[in-house]
Structures are given as C-alpha cells and as structure tokens.
Design a protein around this motif. Structure first.
Motif, PDB file in Angstrom:
ATOM      1  N   PRO A  98     114.001  -1.185 103.305  1.00  0.00           N
ATOM      2  CA  PRO A  98     114.174   0.043 104.067  1.00  0.00           C
ATOM      3  C   PRO A  98     113.945  -0.437 105.401  1.00  0.00           C
ATOM      4  N   ARG A  99     113.039  -1.245 105.906  1.00  0.00           N
ATOM      5  CA  ARG A  99     112.833  -1.343 107.016  1.00  0.00           C
ATOM      6  C   ARG A  99     113.825  -2.293 107.899  1.00  0.00           C
ATOM      7  N   GLN A 100     114.294  -3.216 107.006  1.00  0.00           N
ATOM      8  CA  GLN A 100     115.449  -4.187 107.695  1.00  0.00           C
ATOM      9  C   GLN A 100     116.631  -3.278 107.421  1.00  0.00           C
ATOM     10  N   HIS A 101     117.169  -2.658 106.783  1.00  0.00           N
ATOM     11  CA  HIS A 101     118.275  -1.816 106.672  1.00  0.00           C
ATOM     12  C   HIS A 101     118.326  -0.911 107.948  1.00  0.00           C
ATOM     13  N   LYS A 102     117.270  -0.145 108.325  1.00  0.00           N
ATOM     14  CA  LYS A 102     117.114   0.864 109.266  1.00  0.00           C
ATOM     15  C   LYS A 102     117.238  -0.349 110.725  1.00  0.00           C
ATOM     16  N   ARG A 103     116.694  -1.349 110.828  1.00  0.00           N
ATOM     17  CA  ARG A 103     116.473  -2.453 111.691  1.00  0.00           C
ATOM     18  C   ARG A 103     117.946  -2.746 112.183  1.00  0.00           C
TER      19      ARG A 103
END
Length: 191
Positions: A98-103
């Motif tokens: 989730p964090r990587q996708h948003k970044r």
C-alpha cells in the motif's frame, strides 16, 4: 585610441559569441521525450495493477495468520509448518505494497512534470529557471543526468513491482486453500 576600439570591438564580439554559444539540445530533447514515452508506458502498467485486490490479499493473509496464532497453541509437524510458511511468504512479498503503490503514484506525477519542464526549458532556451538559477549548459547537463536516472529507476521499480505482484498472486492461489484447510483443522483441534 585605435587600439582601444579594436579591444572594445573584440570584447563585444566575444561577449555576443559567448551568449550565443549554447549547445544544441535537440538530441537531449529527443532523449527526454523518449523517457516520457517510457514513463507513460510504465504508468499504464502501474494503473493496471488492481491495488484494492492486493490490499485485500494482504489484509486477509494477516488476518488468517493472526487467527492461527491466537487460536492454536500446539506443536506443528513439518508439513503443517511448510503450509504456514508458504502462506506467510505472501505477506512478506506485499507487506509494504500500500505504501509503495501510493509513493509510486506520486513519483510518476513528479517525474513526468520534471521531464516535461526540462524539455520545455531546452526548447525555449530559457536563461533562468523557476527558482531564479541561471540556466547554463553544465546546469542542463546535470539536470538531464538526474532526471534520466530518476526516470530509469522509476520504470525499473514499476516493472519489478508488477513481476512481484504476479508471483504473489500465483503463490496466493496455491497457498490459500491448504492454509484455510489447515487453519480450520488446527483451530477445531484446539477447541
């Protein structure tokens, strides 16, 4: 006096020549435009990632492992431990998804803006950037190197993420059934 005029004329000519000696940037513009196309292509891959599916998969995996931890306190045999380990690998593969996708989404926007801005600066021949810095050939060379590296890195990261998510989906499809069966068996034994 004549010597003074010759010197003044030479200085003016040198100044005009120096002002007009900017490096032709057509090849750099074409390179940056190719990077823009490659980033657009990587963005298509990124946008095709069903992020909600992987977020649900991560939450489901965590939940099932938590149920096992809370509901079973006994010993596991080798086959049971392998089933749990295979299932736990799903969580490891996508734990930061989730964090990587948003970044990555934010980085796509920033990278495209930077590449387009650099193309525009090179095409327009501007002398000052948005921050008030003088735009010189070394400045453009440095920006070209930085933005090319950033674009390459982003393209590679999206490709690696896509490949990892495909492996995760395959592993999830293979490991979920045996894990749910084992989970039900172990929890019913503990009751």
């Amino acid at each position: 006096m004549r010597y003074f005029y010759v010197l003044l004329f030479s200085a003016l000519l040198l100044t005009l020549t120096a002002c007009n000696s900017k490096v032709n940037r057509e090849a750099d513009v074409k390179t940056l435009e190719k990077y823009l196309l490659r980033v657009d292509s990587a963005e298509s891959v990124y946008l095709a990632i069903p992020d909600s599916t992987y977020s649900l998969m991560l939450n489901e995996t965590k939940s099932n492992l938590r149920k096992l931890k809370m509901g079973y306190k006994g010993e596991l045999d080798k086959d049971q431990a392998r089933i749990i380990s295979d299932y736990n690998n799903i969580k490891r593969l996508i734990k930061d998804f989730p964090r990587q996708h948003k970044r990555i989404g934010s980085e796509l926007i920033r990278t495209k803006e930077q590449l387009k801005g650099l193309v525009e600066v090179m095409k327009s021949g501007a002398d000052i950037d948005g921050s008030g810095n003088e735009i010189t050939d070394p400045y453009l060379d440095k920006q070209m190197m930085i933005e090319s590296k950033v674009a390459e890195s982003l393209i590679e990261e999206i490709s690696e993420l896509d490949e990892r998510l495909m492996r995760t989906k395959e592993q999830h499809d293979q490991a979920k059934g045996p894990m749910l069966e084992l989970l039900n068996q172990l929890i019913s034994q503990s009751e």
